[in-house]
Design a protein around this motif. Structure first.
Motif, PDB file in Angstrom:
ATOM      1  N   ARG A  59     -51.203 -18.844  22.634  1.00 45.39           N
ATOM      2  CA  ARG A  59     -51.977 -18.019  23.554  1.00 45.39           C
ATOM      3  C   ARG A  59     -51.584 -18.348  24.994  1.00 45.39           C
ATOM      4  NH1 ARG A  59     -56.179 -19.991  20.644  1.00 45.39           N
ATOM      5  NH2 ARG A  59     -57.138 -20.905  22.508  1.00 45.39           N
ATOM      6  N   ARG A 168     -52.943 -21.541  19.022  1.00 41.20           N
ATOM      7  CA  ARG A 168     -52.234 -20.561  18.206  1.00 41.20           C
ATOM      8  C   ARG A 168     -52.734 -19.152  18.525  1.00 41.20           C
ATOM      9  NH1 ARG A 168     -49.859 -20.612  12.895  1.00 41.20           N
ATOM     10  NH2 ARG A 168     -50.078 -18.580  11.878  1.00 41.20           N
ATOM     11  N   ALA A 169     -51.799 -18.241  18.794  1.00 44.38           N
ATOM     12  CA  ALA A 169     -52.158 -16.856  19.093  1.00 44.38           C
ATOM     13  C   ALA A 169     -52.468 -16.101  17.809  1.00 44.38           C
ATOM     14  CB  ALA A 169     -51.015 -16.167  19.835  1.00 44.38           C
ATOM     15  N   GLU A 170     -53.289 -15.062  17.918  1.00 46.41           N
ATOM     16  CA  GLU A 170     -53.568 -14.222  16.753  1.00 46.41           C
ATOM     17  C   GLU A 170     -52.311 -13.465  16.319  1.00 46.41           C
ATOM     18  OE1 GLU A 170     -56.886 -11.661  17.041  1.00 46.41           O
ATOM     19  OE2 GLU A 170     -58.278 -13.237  17.712  1.00 46.41           O
ATOM     20  N   ASP A 171     -51.539 -12.999  17.278  1.00 45.22           N
ATOM     21  CA  ASP A 171     -50.329 -12.232  16.973  1.00 45.22           C
ATOM     22  C   ASP A 171     -49.198 -13.181  16.610  1.00 45.22           C
ATOM     23  OD1 ASP A 171     -48.172 -10.520  16.800  1.00 45.22           O
ATOM     24  OD2 ASP A 171     -48.110 -10.037  18.941  1.00 45.22           O
ATOM     25  N   GLN A 172     -48.814 -13.163  15.344  1.00 44.16           N
ATOM     26  CA  GLN A 172     -47.697 -13.994  14.895  1.00 44.16           C
ATOM     27  C   GLN A 172     -46.560 -13.129  14.364  1.00 44.16           C
ATOM     28  OE1 GLN A 172     -47.286 -17.242  15.384  1.00 44.16           O
ATOM     29  NE2 GLN A 172     -49.257 -17.336  16.455  1.00 44.16           N
TER      30      GLN A 172
END
Length: 362
Positions: A59, A168-172
């Motif tokens: 993020r 950690r970002a939601e979009d992986q």
């Protein structure tokens, strides 16, 4: 249009194994930014690809992330530009920020962060001959590397894994869309500048940090400002001056400051140096806890620069490439409230073949 992500990952694995190329060089071969190369590995499952690398998108909470690094313990910080790499080992202590400006003042790790330039961040894991190498890597909107943090054997792996999970970002999904870097505005003609007022402003400086404001106020680039300066404040020197000064600093045990940066980060080493080695076009400092790798063949101009301050004159050796971008800057060790080292001035006086203004006490 770039190749599909699986193709990029396969090509990366092949070039990494067979040619032993660095990430930056592989990205160039694949017509990608370095950030784009790393982003292609987001979501990569190692059991379905030949690539040894896996990335987790983070993020964009950069100040909070940097300020959460201390529990990782000793790590290696790497900042580079096109022609110089600066590596420091230490702990990210005393991290803070004010708006889009950040500081890390942990002693060995000494950073100035410009978060407005930060766009992408990844936790990177790569299988190597020496085991798994883990790092945090940050890039600007074009995908150019701003800063990297590498774990060392003594780093706290559990704290690293916890931090990666925390940010950690939601979009992986793999990939990123690069945004072209804005082109630098051309210098205005010297005839459009009030040179006398500019020189008076320089002579009136009371802090080195005022220098950027002076350049901005007169709308001059750094190298243009050096050209137009009163000769007592800026003198052009031989392109090999960095090698001469670093060798002398090492031999005479003079404590120096080495600044290397890019638009998003400045990284600073303060202290003595020991091992100065030239390898082809590279001028290297190879010390425990600090390394520098500088492409001497890319130095287009070198200047000795003096700035008046309330603590006396501050002297630097500054290197620039053909575009006028700063490669590296060298100072004598100093802190606010204290004059610069007499021994450092002596090195610069010898470089300029001038008599020392002050004789250092024995």
């Amino acid at each position: 249009m770039s190749a599909p992500h699986p193709v990029i990952r396969e090509a990366f694995g092949q070039l990494r194994r067979e040619a032993r190329l660095r990430h930056r060089d592989i990205a160039e071969k694949l017509n990608l930014s370095e950030g784009g190369l790393i982003a292609a590995h987001v979501g990569n499952a190692r059991d379905t690809t030949d690539s040894p690398l896996q990335a987790t998108r983070l993020r964009a909470e950069w100040p909070a992330l940097i300020e959460a690094l201390e529990p990782l313990g000793v790590v290696m910080a790497l900042t580079r530009n096109a022609h110089c790499v600066h590596e420091k080992t230490g702990v990210y202590r005393k991290a803070s920020h004010h708006g889009q400006m950040g500081l890390v003042l942990g002693g060995d790790i000494d950073l100035r962060l410009f978060y407005a330039q930060w766009a992408h961040g990844f936790a990177v894991s790569e299988d190597t001959d020496k085991g798994t190498q883990r790092s945090l890597q940050f890039f600007d909107a074009s995908g150019m590397a701003i800063h990297k943090i590498f774990l060392r054997p003594e780093s706290h792996l559990a704290a690293y894994l916890e931090l990666v999970e925390q940010f950690r970002a939601e979009d992986q999904h793999p990939g990123l869309t690069p945004i072209a870097r804005p082109t630098a505005e051309p210098e205005q003609p010297d005839s459009h500048i009030d040179i006398e007022a500019f020189r008076q402003g320089w002579a009136s400086l009371r802090d080195t940090h005022e220098f950027f404001g002076l350049l901005k106020r007169f709308a001059v680039s750094r190298t243009q400002g050096l050209r137009l300066a009163d000769p007592r404040f800026a003198q052009q020197v031989d392109l090999a001056s960095a090698q001469e000064v670093l060798n002398a600093a090492a031999q005479e045990n003079v404590s120096i400051m080495v600044f290397v940066g890019n638009a998003g980060m400045i990284q600073i080493h303060t202290g003595t140096i020991g091992k100065v080695v030239v390898m082809g076009p590279w001028l290297n400092v190879l010390d425990p806890g600090f390394s520098m790798h500088l492409r001497e063949d890319q130095i287009a101009s070198a200047w000795v620069v003096r700035k008046p301050t309330i603590d006396g004159m501050v002297t630097s050796l500054e290197l620039f490439d053909a575009h006028g971008d700063t490669i590296a800057m060298f100072f004598g060790e100093r802190k606010p409230g204290k004059p610069e080292l007499c021994e450092w001035r002596g090195l610069i006086d010898r470089l300029l073949h001038t008599s020392p203004e002050v004789v250092c006490a024995a």
